[in-house]
Design an enzyme around this catalytic site. Structure first.
Site, short mmCIF file in Angstrom:
data_model
loop_
_atom_site.label_atom_id
_atom_site.label_comp_id
_atom_site.label_asym_id
_atom_site.label_seq_id
_atom_site.Cartn_x
_atom_site.Cartn_y
_atom_site.Cartn_z
N SER A 199 0.84 -1.20 0.00
CA SER A 199 0.00 0.00 0.00
C SER A 199 0.88 1.25 0.00
O SER A 199 0.55 2.25 -0.65
CB SER A 199 -0.92 0.00 1.21
OG SER A 199 -0.18 0.21 2.39
N ARG A 203 0.39 3.34 -3.53
CA ARG A 203 -0.37 4.60 -3.41
C ARG A 203 0.36 5.72 -4.16
O ARG A 203 -0.22 6.43 -4.98
CB ARG A 203 -0.53 4.97 -1.94
CG ARG A 203 -1.26 6.31 -1.76
CD ARG A 203 -1.40 6.68 -0.31
NE ARG A 203 -2.23 5.74 0.42
CZ ARG A 203 -1.77 4.83 1.26
NH1 ARG A 203 -0.48 4.74 1.48
NH2 ARG A 203 -2.57 4.01 1.88
N ASN A 207 -0.79 7.26 -7.91
CA ASN A 207 -1.12 8.68 -8.05
C ASN A 207 -0.27 9.35 -9.11
O ASN A 207 -0.79 10.11 -9.94
CB ASN A 207 -0.93 9.39 -6.71
CG ASN A 207 -2.18 9.36 -5.86
OD1 ASN A 207 -3.12 10.11 -6.11
ND2 ASN A 207 -2.20 8.47 -4.89
#
Lengths: 269, 156
Positions: A199, A203, A207
């Site tokens: 994660s 992440r 993005n």
């Protein structure tokens, strides 16, 4: 953009998302994304070097403009770490957080450079046909950072609690020390240890990669005619402004998670 | 997205940057900031000290001034009193001198009056004797009747 006059959308996007690679051995693992490594190094040297320069002339008296700026960043990071990590933060956690924040922020900020102009410069000045300029839009970079943090996490966990304490925690936390609960605890901890770096890295990667793709799609539209150019420019400006927030926010989140993970490793259950 | 050697390279860069920051960036910055914090704290404490010292010396100065003012008033009153006293003394001395002089003048006057009276009496007596002589012509021998004449002179 390549030298061919016509380019399909797939080729255009594919071109911008192709790394400059170097093969160091047999097999796909031995491929090196030279662009990611070089850009990351440049950004790191710029960012950390700037901090270092500011500390070189650091005075306890009235600070100069550069020192005041660095102290601002320093104070911001120190405040964040102080709120999460209760220990001797100055020996490792806080400087690590500063490194992560500055480095990731600068690598993310490469997304602000207009891809097609930069592609032209890379092509004609540096003679590099493929050159991806955002290192954090490369999953290798984010994974490298997240895995480093992961190893640091395990290192501090063992350092603080000892090997016995670390294994004890694997089996006895968070549900309790009853032998019947050992499998459940172990499973829970394994899931946690696997999910943390995933994660953490995905992440940031997601993005930045998505930001890049949206820019590319807008520039594709901008190439379709007058209306496309106008709307592409307006939406591109909007997305770029919004992207300022994303770039800073993702750097901040990545830094905060690093601090949180390292702080959790220092706590005993 | 394929995981490859890039990951290792980036991890190595990351480790180097962290090491560099831990070693060369964070400590001097921290030192400078903490030193400045200490300086500011010291400065504030010194300012506070100075303020209280100033207050204290102001109070002291006020005390000294009011004391001096009181003493000045005292001295002024004393001087005034002394002045009045001096004037009174001078007045008394002048009055005494005047009295004395007046008394002396009076005594002199009285003496002169009595002298004048005496000489007048002598002259009257002489006149009376001369008159009597003229009246008695030869009858009265000045030598013989001297005692009588001097008695007469005294009675006049």
């Amino acid at each position: 953009m390549s030298s061919e006059s016509t380019l399909t959308p797939t080729e255009y996007i594919g071109h911008h998302l192709t790394n400059f690679t170097a093969q160091t051995g047999q097999g796909s693992f031995w491929t090196l994304h030279v662009d990611s490594v070089v850009m990351a190094l440049v950004m790191g040297v710029l960012g950390i070097g700037f901090l270092w320069l500011a500390t070189r002339g650091a005075t306890a008296g009235v600070p100069g403009r550069r020192q005041a700026f660095v102290e601002l960043v320093f104070g911001f990071i120190d405040d964040q770490v102080k709120g999460i990590f209760h220990g001797d933060r100055h020996s490792f956690v806080a400087p690590a957080a500063l490194t992560v924040f500055v480095w990731v922020l600068l690598m993310n900020a490469m997304d602000f450079l207009p891809v097609d102009i930069m592609a032209w410069i890379y092509e004609h000045v540096f003679h590099l046909h493929n050159w991806r300029q955002v290192p954090t839009a490369d999953v290798n970079t984010t994974f490298a950072l997240a895995l480093s943090v992961w190893f640091l996490m395990i290192y501090f966990s063992i350092k603080v609690k000892g090997v016995g304490g670390f294994i004890h925690e694997l089996f006895c936390a968070p549900f309790g020390g009853h032998p019947l609960l050992w499998p459940a605890n172990l499973l829970f901890n394994l899931v946690e240890y696997i999910s943390k770096p995933l994660s953490h890295s995905l992440r940031l990667y997601g993005n930045m990669y998505a930001g890049e793709i949206i820019f590319l799609l807008l520039w594709l539209w901008a190439a379709t005619g007058l209306a496309g150019t106008v709307f592409g420019a307006i939406l591109g400006a909007g997305w770029a402004i919004f992207h300022i927030l994303i770039v800073v926010l993702q750097a901040f989140i990545f830094m905060m998670l690093t601090v949180v993970y390292l702080a959790m490793a220092h706590e005993s259950h | 997205m394929n995981i490859n050697l890039t990951l290792v390279a980036q991890a190595v860069s990351f480790a180097i940057f962290i090491w560099f920051t831990v070693k060369f960036v964070w400590p001097p910055m921290l030192r400078a900031i903490e030193q400045r914090q200490k300086q500011i704290a010291d400065g504030l404490a010194a300012a506070e000290q100075g303020r209280t010292a100033l207050e204290r010396s102001n109070r002291e100065a006020e005390g000294v001034i009011s004391e001096a003012r009181g003493r000045a008033t005292d001295i002024l009153a004393q001087a005034e009193k002394r002045g009045i006293q001096l004037i009174e003394e001078a007045k008394a001395a002048a009055r005494a001198e005047a009295d004395r002089e007046r008394a002396a003048a009076k005594a002199e006057l009285e003496q002169e009056i009595s002298q004048a009276r005496e000489s007048l009496r002598e002259q009257v007596a002489a006149l009376a004797v001369a008159g009597a002589e003229r009246i008695l012509k030869r009858e009265v021998d000045a030598r013989v009747h001297a005692a009588m004449l001097s008695d007469l002179q005294k009675e006049l």
